[in-house]
Design a protein around this motif. Structure first.
Motif, mmCIF file in Angstrom:
data_model
loop_
_atom_site.group_PDB
_atom_site.id
_atom_site.type_symbol
_atom_site.label_atom_id
_atom_site.label_comp_id
_atom_site.label_asym_id
_atom_site.label_seq_id
_atom_site.Cartn_x
_atom_site.Cartn_y
_atom_site.Cartn_z
ATOM 1 N N UNK A 1 43.397 -20.648 68.552
ATOM 2 C CA UNK A 1 43.896 -21.066 67.243
ATOM 3 C C UNK A 1 42.988 -22.109 66.614
ATOM 4 N N UNK A 2 42.383 -22.986 67.427
ATOM 5 C CA UNK A 2 41.458 -23.988 66.892
ATOM 6 C C UNK A 2 40.187 -23.311 66.396
ATOM 7 N N UNK A 3 39.663 -22.381 67.169
ATOM 8 C CA UNK A 3 38.461 -21.653 66.745
ATOM 9 C C UNK A 3 38.715 -20.904 65.437
ATOM 10 N N UNK A 4 39.869 -20.277 65.335
ATOM 11 C CA UNK A 4 40.194 -19.542 64.109
ATOM 12 C C UNK A 4 40.270 -20.470 62.896
ATOM 13 N N UNK A 5 40.860 -21.642 63.099
ATOM 14 C CA UNK A 5 41.020 -22.567 61.976
ATOM 15 C C UNK A 5 39.669 -23.166 61.572
ATOM 16 N N UNK A 6 38.816 -23.450 62.544
ATOM 17 C CA UNK A 6 37.490 -23.966 62.223
ATOM 18 C C UNK A 6 36.646 -22.909 61.522
#
Length: 463
Positions: free
Chosen positions: A325-330
């Protein structure tokens, strides 16, 4: 004094230690024991027992000689694992920063410790402070002390859970979209998002240089006032100002956005809270506010590209070391066009002006719920960053993210419990530098209600 009888409020504990009724060693030992009792929550990523006890003994020796370091002498605290302490790991809930050893110490931590506070450990957080639920792909989930299956809120999840369980009576968190206020609200304690720029942001993990601010969580607004006096190092005594209460305050209840689509239990608790402020002598009025519906999008077009720029190298070189989820948001943040980012900064400035010339020209503070919904259970929210997760993030932070976008200060404090026994919370919002008014309002309300007197049990009795 038996450990079970130690004060569970930061202010009371500090006073008891200063008076010699409780030793710092006893307070630190009790905090460590509670952390072990509540281990199932996952609030701590590290407990520094030996170093904390050594500091506690030093505090006790100093007190025996008639010297107190300051207003927090001997009080155990713990902080979100993003505040640097020289030579001690700061990992920000991530694999990317695993083993990261800062060379400097956050001035906020330094100020607390100079006032006598003892840091007993590092607290759970969402990876790189991205996420309002308490999920972390690398650390596991941080539970809620009122019901371990409920979310703790985030990204300062460990701060909310540790203070909510009264393992410690105060903690530092950060707030870029609600990350102090949501954990405080969901875990049944008090949290303050200060005016952006009021507290130094150096030597702490950045997320968004425009919207980030550190903020404290504690067991009462009076305790927050003591912490803010230390943290601001401005000479202003926030405690002394609490006596003003609500007399003379005009508090506005927004007629739109913040009071729309509320869950029935939230609406009922909020109506009761409004009535309490009226009885306390505040003038409570309905007030029109600018349309906030577009504010979360402004916030997203600011924080996301700023975060993506900070993490750009690691995102290119080590993408699989980020949680999904962090990778997607970044990745989404990196796709925001520069002109859209600059336009969002301009819209932010206009929104600030609209609020100051509109509602804050008529009232001192705004009163709202902290969230439209009761605390969700963990299995009701996603954790991978897909569409469902994004929708849940938007709903959870709908009433906090707009204030972060503006950079204005806000305080949350409990306003009751739902039928499942999970906390409900109100939010007081002010114009820039209105922290004293927020603390006065929160303290007066807490004195008139008993919500903070309720403390969760690590092992509740069976029905």
């Amino acid at each position: 004094m038996p450990d079970a009888d130690l004060p569970t409020d930061l202010f009371d504990l500090a006073e008891a230690i200063a008076a010699g009724d409780v030793s710092a060693e006893m307070a630190v030992n009790a905090a460590i024991a509670k952390a072990q009792t509540w281990e199932h929550l996952g609030a701590f990523v590290a407990i520094e027992a030996e170093a904390a006890l050594e500091q506690a003994r030093d505090c006790d020796r100093e007190r025996a000689r008639g010297r107190l370091r300051g207003s927090l002498h001997g009080v155990p605290l713990a902080h979100k694992d993003m505040f640097f302490r020289a030579g001690i790991p700061t990992e920000a809930g991530s694999l990317i920063w695993r083993g990261h050893l800062p060379r400097e110490t956050s001035p906020l931590v330094s100020r607390l410790e100079a006032a006598g506070a003892i840091t007993i450990g590092r607290l759970h957080m969402a990876e790189f402070a991205m996420g309002p639920t308490g999920h972390n792909a690398h650390l596991g989930r941080c539970g809620n002390p009122w019901n371990a299956e409920a979310i703790s809120g985030g990204s300062s999840s460990g701060s909310g859970a540790a203070v909510g369980a009264r393992i410690v009576t105060g903690a530092l968190g950060s707030d870029t979209g609600g990350s102090v206020r949501l954990p405080a609200a969901f875990c049944g304690v008090v949290g303050l998002k200060p005016t952006n720029g009021l507290l130094p942001g150096t030597a702490m993990m950045p997320l968004s240089h425009t919207l980030d601010t550190a903020g404290p969580l504690a067991t009462s607004s009076r305790s927050l006032a003591r912490l803010m006096t230390v943290l601001t190092a401005s000479g202003h005594d926030y405690e002394a100002g609490l006596a003003a209460g609500c007399d003379g305050l005009t508090i506005g209840v927004p007629t739109r956005y913040f009071t729309e689509d509320l869950h029935p239990e939230v609406a009922a608790a909020f109506a009761a809270a409004r009535a309490v402020f009226e009885r306390l002598g505040a003038k409570v009025v309905d007030v029109a506010i600018p349309d906030h519906s577009g504010y979360p999008e402004i916030a997203a077009r600011i924080w996301a590209p700023e975060a993506a720029a900070f993490h750009a190298r690691h995102l290119a070189e080590r993408p699989r070391d980020f949680g999904e989820q962090v990778r997607n948001r970044l990745t989404a943040g990196a796709a925001v066009a520069p002109q859209d980012y600059l336009a969002a900064l301009g819209r932010r400035k206009s929104a600030q002006s609209d609020m100051l010339s509109g509602p804050f020209a008529q009232v001192d503070l705004l009163l709202t719920p902290a969230a439209r919904m009761p605390v969700p259970l963990a299995d009701e929210v996603g954790a991978t960053g897909g569409a469902a997760m994004q929708a849940m993030i938007g709903e959870l932070s709908a009433l906090t993210r707009t204030i972060s976008m503006l950079g204005f200060p806000a305080l949350v404090t409990p306003m009751g419990f739902d039928t499942r026994g999970l906390p409900l919370a109100l939010q007081l919002i002010g114009p820039p530098k209105a922290e004293q008014y927020l603390l006065c309002g929160g303290f007066a309300y807490e004195q008139a209600t008993d919500w903070l007197g309720r403390v969760p049990s690590a092992f509740p009795s069976l029905p």
